[in-house]
Design a protein around this motif. Structure first.
Motif, PDB file in Angstrom:
ATOM      1  N   VAL A 149       0.851  -1.177   0.000  1.00 27.74           N
ATOM      2  CA  VAL A 149       0.000   0.000   0.000  1.00 27.74           C
ATOM      3  C   VAL A 149       0.895   1.239   0.000  1.00 27.74           C
ATOM      4  CG1 VAL A 149      -1.769   1.302   1.244  1.00 27.74           C
ATOM      5  CG2 VAL A 149      -1.833  -1.200   1.240  1.00 27.74           C
ATOM      6  N   TYR A 150       0.660   2.133  -0.941  1.00 23.88           N
ATOM      7  CA  TYR A 150       1.416   3.383  -1.014  1.00 23.88           C
ATOM      8  C   TYR A 150       0.648   4.474  -0.265  1.00 23.88           C
ATOM      9  CZ  TYR A 150       4.199   1.053  -4.577  1.00 23.88           C
ATOM     10  OH  TYR A 150       5.012   0.170  -5.239  1.00 23.88           O
ATOM     11  N   ILE A 151       1.372   5.237   0.510  1.00 32.89           N
ATOM     12  CA  ILE A 151       0.752   6.302   1.293  1.00 32.89           C
ATOM     13  C   ILE A 151       0.940   7.626   0.572  1.00 32.89           C
ATOM     14  CG2 ILE A 151       0.781   7.547   3.482  1.00 32.89           C
ATOM     15  CD1 ILE A 151       1.858   5.015   4.801  1.00 32.89           C
ATOM     16  N   VAL A 152      -0.129   8.378   0.462  1.00 29.82           N
ATOM     17  CA  VAL A 152      -0.068   9.744  -0.061  1.00 29.82           C
ATOM     18  C   VAL A 152      -0.443  10.682   1.074  1.00 29.82           C
ATOM     19  CG1 VAL A 152      -1.066  11.398  -1.669  1.00 29.82           C
ATOM     20  CG2 VAL A 152      -0.572   9.063  -2.434  1.00 29.82           C
ATOM     21  N   ASP A 153       0.503  11.547   1.440  1.00 31.00           N
ATOM     22  CA  ASP A 153       0.295  12.497   2.538  1.00 31.00           C
ATOM     23  C   ASP A 153      -0.056  13.854   1.945  1.00 31.00           C
ATOM     24  OD1 ASP A 153       0.268  14.002   4.817  1.00 31.00           O
ATOM     25  OD2 ASP A 153       2.306  13.540   5.455  1.00 31.00           O
ATOM     26  N   ALA A 154      -1.316  14.232   2.062  1.00 29.86           N
ATOM     27  CA  ALA A 154      -1.800  15.495   1.491  1.00 29.86           C
ATOM     28  C   ALA A 154      -1.481  16.657   2.423  1.00 29.86           C
ATOM     29  CB  ALA A 154      -3.310  15.410   1.261  1.00 29.86           C
ATOM     30  N   GLY A 155      -0.884  17.709   1.874  1.00 32.02           N
ATOM     31  CA  GLY A 155      -0.472  18.832   2.703  1.00 32.02           C
ATOM     32  C   GLY A 155       0.714  18.432   3.552  1.00 32.02           C
ATOM     33  N   LYS A 170       8.531   1.776   7.587  1.00 29.88           N
ATOM     34  CA  LYS A 170       9.038   1.274   6.307  1.00 29.88           C
ATOM     35  C   LYS A 170       7.992   1.282   5.190  1.00 29.88           C
ATOM     36  CE  LYS A 170      12.751   0.530   8.638  1.00 29.88           C
ATOM     37  NZ  LYS A 170      13.812   1.579   8.605  1.00 29.88           N
ATOM     38  N   HIS A 171       7.089   2.248   5.232  1.00 32.38           N
ATOM     39  CA  HIS A 171       6.109   2.387   4.153  1.00 32.38           C
ATOM     40  C   HIS A 171       6.660   3.305   3.066  1.00 32.38           C
ATOM     41  CE1 HIS A 171       2.950   0.271   6.248  1.00 32.38           C
ATOM     42  NE2 HIS A 171       3.070   1.054   7.303  1.00 32.38           N
ATOM     43  N   ARG A 172       6.172   3.111   1.860  1.00 32.18           N
ATOM     44  CA  ARG A 172       6.502   4.033   0.767  1.00 32.18           C
ATOM     45  C   ARG A 172       5.506   5.184   0.806  1.00 32.18           C
ATOM     46  NH1 ARG A 172      10.331   1.794  -2.390  1.00 32.18           N
ATOM     47  NH2 ARG A 172      10.537  -0.485  -2.339  1.00 32.18           N
ATOM     48  N   VAL A 173       6.047   6.385   0.861  1.00 30.81           N
ATOM     49  CA  VAL A 173       5.209   7.563   1.085  1.00 30.81           C
ATOM     50  C   VAL A 173       5.522   8.644   0.060  1.00 30.81           C
ATOM     51  CG1 VAL A 173       4.412   9.240   2.792  1.00 30.81           C
ATOM     52  CG2 VAL A 173       5.396   7.057   3.558  1.00 30.81           C
ATOM     53  N   LEU A 174       4.468   9.222  -0.502  1.00 31.55           N
ATOM     54  CA  LEU A 174       4.605  10.400  -1.357  1.00 31.55           C
ATOM     55  C   LEU A 174       3.969  11.583  -0.643  1.00 31.55           C
ATOM     56  CD1 LEU A 174       5.343  11.793  -4.022  1.00 31.55           C
ATOM     57  CD2 LEU A 174       3.064  11.156  -4.886  1.00 31.55           C
ATOM     58  N   GLY A 175       4.777  12.573  -0.326  1.00 35.20           N
ATOM     59  CA  GLY A 175       4.259  13.788   0.291  1.00 35.20           C
ATOM     60  C   GLY A 175       3.931  14.811  -0.774  1.00 35.20           C
ATOM     61  N   ILE A 176       2.717  15.348  -0.726  1.00 33.08           N
ATOM     62  CA  ILE A 176       2.286  16.356  -1.700  1.00 33.08           C
ATOM     63  C   ILE A 176       2.025  17.668  -0.967  1.00 33.08           C
ATOM     64  CG2 ILE A 176       0.606  16.971  -3.482  1.00 33.08           C
ATOM     65  CD1 ILE A 176      -0.070  14.052  -3.797  1.00 33.08           C
ATOM     66  N   ASP A 238      15.918   4.252  -4.855  1.00 35.52           N
ATOM     67  CA  ASP A 238      14.759   3.559  -4.292  1.00 35.52           C
ATOM     68  C   ASP A 238      14.539   3.997  -2.847  1.00 35.52           C
ATOM     69  OD1 ASP A 238      12.623   1.846  -4.127  1.00 35.52           O
ATOM     70  OD2 ASP A 238      13.845   0.141  -3.498  1.00 35.52           O
ATOM     71  N   MET A 239      14.126   5.239  -2.678  1.00 36.05           N
ATOM     72  CA  MET A 239      13.856   5.753  -1.345  1.00 36.05           C
ATOM     73  C   MET A 239      12.401   5.493  -0.986  1.00 36.05           C
ATOM     74  SD  MET A 239      15.946   9.323  -1.217  1.00 36.05           S
ATOM     75  CE  MET A 239      14.423  10.117  -1.673  1.00 36.05           C
ATOM     76  N   LEU A 240      12.156   5.433   0.312  1.00 39.72           N
ATOM     77  CA  LEU A 240      10.799   5.188   0.777  1.00 39.72           C
ATOM     78  C   LEU A 240       9.965   6.462   0.778  1.00 39.72           C
ATOM     79  CD1 LEU A 240      11.466   2.764   3.780  1.00 39.72           C
ATOM     80  CD2 LEU A 240      10.614   2.184   1.502  1.00 39.72           C
ATOM     81  N   TYR A 241      10.603   7.598   1.037  1.00 39.13           N
ATOM     82  CA  TYR A 241       9.856   8.860   1.142  1.00 39.13           C
ATOM     83  C   TYR A 241      10.276   9.804   0.022  1.00 39.13           C
ATOM     84  CZ  TYR A 241       8.670  13.537   2.941  1.00 39.13           C
ATOM     85  OH  TYR A 241       8.216  14.816   3.079  1.00 39.13           O
ATOM     86  N   LYS A 242       9.294  10.225  -0.754  1.00 38.65           N
ATOM     87  CA  LYS A 242       9.538  11.176  -1.836  1.00 38.65           C
ATOM     88  C   LYS A 242       8.473  12.269  -1.775  1.00 38.65           C
ATOM     89  CE  LYS A 242      11.614   7.559  -4.692  1.00 38.65           C
ATOM     90  NZ  LYS A 242      11.687   6.902  -6.015  1.00 38.65           N
ATOM     91  N   THR A 243       8.753  13.364  -2.459  1.00 38.88           N
ATOM     92  CA  THR A 243       7.826  14.495  -2.411  1.00 38.88           C
ATOM     93  C   THR A 243       7.563  15.036  -3.807  1.00 38.88           C
ATOM     94  OG1 THR A 243       9.579  16.144  -2.146  1.00 38.88           O
ATOM     95  CG2 THR A 243       8.684  15.182  -0.132  1.00 38.88           C
ATOM     96  N   THR A 244       6.476  15.746  -3.932  1.00 45.01           N
ATOM     97  CA  THR A 244       6.166  16.451  -5.167  1.00 45.01           C
ATOM     98  C   THR A 244       5.318  17.662  -4.830  1.00 45.01           C
ATOM     99  OG1 THR A 244       5.349  16.191  -7.442  1.00 45.01           O
ATOM    100  CG2 THR A 244       4.012  15.211  -5.703  1.00 45.01           C
ATOM    101  N   ALA A 245       5.440  18.690  -5.645  1.00 46.03           N
ATOM    102  CA  ALA A 245       4.667  19.914  -5.440  1.00 46.03           C
ATOM    103  C   ALA A 245       3.458  19.895  -6.372  1.00 46.03           C
ATOM    104  CB  ALA A 245       5.523  21.146  -5.709  1.00 46.03           C
TER     105      ALA A 245
END
Length: 503
Positions: A149-155, A170-176, A238-245
């Motif tokens: 399960v991929y996590i998307v962190d809004a804000g 150890k979850h894969r997370v995309l911070g937006i 292959d990082m677990l935490y990544k971000t995008t604007a």
């Protein structure tokens, strides 16, 4: 909890609030000029506090001591009790206790994960992040046993929650986040945190065992600096935490954003959409995204900043960030068809009130800020001598004043420099106004406390509307949960919902 039960609860709250909408939507600035005490406080309550001494005694007895041992100020006590009936933590049939949520979803509490890791954040934020991250981890394990399960962190902001989910769980997370600078800073913070994480965990484990760890050496290696180029290169790995604007709207394709950062994501991948204190409309946009995008199997959203919600049926109102306001496509209140059919409007002052914490004020015995009283006195001066400027002048925050004369002088200076308005009052006039309304400072404090009793009633309307929205759409596994301690973190309620595999 069924839709009919939530509707019945909403109906009760609306019936209770019917005579009080002007009260909660009044502005404290106009307390003196528009005679709020006379107009909004019930007669039986005014009768109980005929003088300043009784007002002070009432605040002490009812709010600070919460003394029910006698019949003194019985009307005020009943007023407070009537409001409390509609607080969410009193609605045991609506609010789902954490223990009940764990049982209903088969969530397993891992005490070994409950470490108090003292990383780079305040005590309040640490409380919120630790509890939320552990809750999300339990929820993810409940919806999937063999699919990542991929996590998307809004804000995402500074990446507090995202970093914890990646480093500890150890979850894969995309911070937006809307601001690109925030996403870059969040990654830099995460890099620094990665370097010291194992040491922080070891210290936390020792403290959990009652062992005081050695003080960390001051001769630590200077943290590496990160440029946009190094961050971009790091994101290739292959990082677990990544971000995008990105600005989050209901049109945002979350899968596409994830695939840009995590190429292994497919259209069948599951998504957990989360957000810790998502401001204003972002909270409601996340609920809509959860419904509209099939891959979103789970949502855990804790909202805040109700004053930034855009209301569908309210008149146009002042909005602090016009850029964000212009990009928001869907109103944030009401969400449920039940309240939309009623064309319900709260009002900005009511929403501002809903952000206040009655528990924190009463537990800490926080007196009304003197600036509120001074601002009300200033409004008297303006109305007496510059009525035509009343709707134009904006005071905002005023700092470093010792008395009302200094406050007025600073405001006049601010008017001159920021609004090209030259106002001045002689010291004698300022002193006379303060003397004339001296007793009102005490009555205004009691008024402030009475009005604050409605704060969590308005919050109940806002959050029950969101829960009902999900129930109306058929999400049986949707819950309203008290996640945090009420005094530490007043915006403590989370909306949690899961989609069944067939959804």
């Amino acid at each position: 909890m069924s839709s009919s039960q939530i509707r019945a609860c909403l109906e009760e709250i609306l019936h209770f609030m019917q005579p009080h909408w002007e009260f909660v939507n009044c502005h404290m600035v106009s307390y003196l000029t528009e005679k709020h005490w006379q107009n909004y406080v019930p007669a039986e309550l005014k009768h109980e506090v005929p003088d300043v001494e009784s007002v002070q005694s009432c605040i002490e007895t009812v709010f600070w001591q919460n003394n029910d041992g006698d019949n003194k100020f019985s009307g005020v006590k009943q007023f407070v009790a009537n409001c409390r009936k509609y607080y969410l933590d009193k609605s045991t049939d609506i609010l789902t206790p954490m223990e009940q949520l764990n049982k209903a979803l088969g969530l397993v509490q891992d005490d070994a994960q409950n470490l108090t890791i003292k990383e780079f954040m305040s005590e309040k934020k640490r409380h919120e992040v630790e509890i939320t991250a552990a809750l999300i981890d339990r929820l993810i394990h409940s919806v999937s046993s063999n699919t990542e399960v991929y996590i998307v962190d809004a804000g995402d902001g500074k990446g507090y929650l995202s970093s914890r989910l990646a480093l500890q769980y150890k979850h894969r997370v995309l911070g937006i986040d809307f601001q690109e600078l925030n996403t870059e800073n969040a990654l830099q913070r995460n890099r620094k945190l990665e370097r010291v994480w194992n040491g922080l965990v070891k210290r936390a484990e020792l403290q959990q065992q009652g062992i005081t760890p050695k003080r960390r050496s001051k001769n630590v290696q200077k943290p590496a600096t990160f440029t946009p180029e190094t961050i971009a290169n790091a994101n290739e790995k292959d990082m677990l935490y990544k971000t995008t604007a990105a600005f989050i709207t209901t049109d945002l394709n979350i899968i596409q954003l994830l695939q840009q950062q995590f190429p292994q994501v497919t259209h069948t991948s599951a998504i957990c959409l989360t957000g810790l204190h998502t401001c204003g409309n972002l909270a409601t946009t996340c609920l809509r995204l959860f419904h509209e995008q099939p891959q979103c199997r789970l949502i855990c959203n804790i909202g805040c900043c109700y004053h930034l919600l855009q209301e569908e049926y309210a008149s146009p109102e002042f909005f602090e960030n016009e850029t964000i306001s212009a990009r928001q496509k869907t109103p944030g209140f009401p969400m449920s068809q039940f309240l939309r059919d009623k064309h319900l409007t709260l009002g900005r002052n009511a929403r501002m009130l809903a952000t206040q914490s009655f528990e924190r004020v009463t537990s800490e015995r926080s007196v009304m800020n003197t600036s509120l009283y001074y601002r009300a006195l200033l409004e008297v001066l303006i109305c007496d001598t510059a009525q035509e400027m009343r709707q134009k002048l904006q005071v905002g925050k005023v700092r470093k004043y010792a008395n009302f004369n200094e406050y007025v002088a600073l405001c006049c200076k601010k008017f001159a420099t920021t609004q090209n308005c030259n106002l001045h009052w002689d010291t004698a006039i300022v002193d006379n106004v303060q003397k004339q309304y001296a007793a009102d400072a005490h009555y205004m404090h009691l008024y402030y406390m009475l009005r604050m009793c409605f704060a969590q009633v308005i919050e109940s309307l806002i959050l029950l509307d969101r829960l009902l929205y999900l129930k109306e759409l058929g999400y049986a596994e949707s819950y309203l949960v008290a996640v945090f301690d009420a005094v530490i973190s007043p915006r403590r309620f989370g909306i949690i919902a899961l989609k069944s595999a067939a959804s």
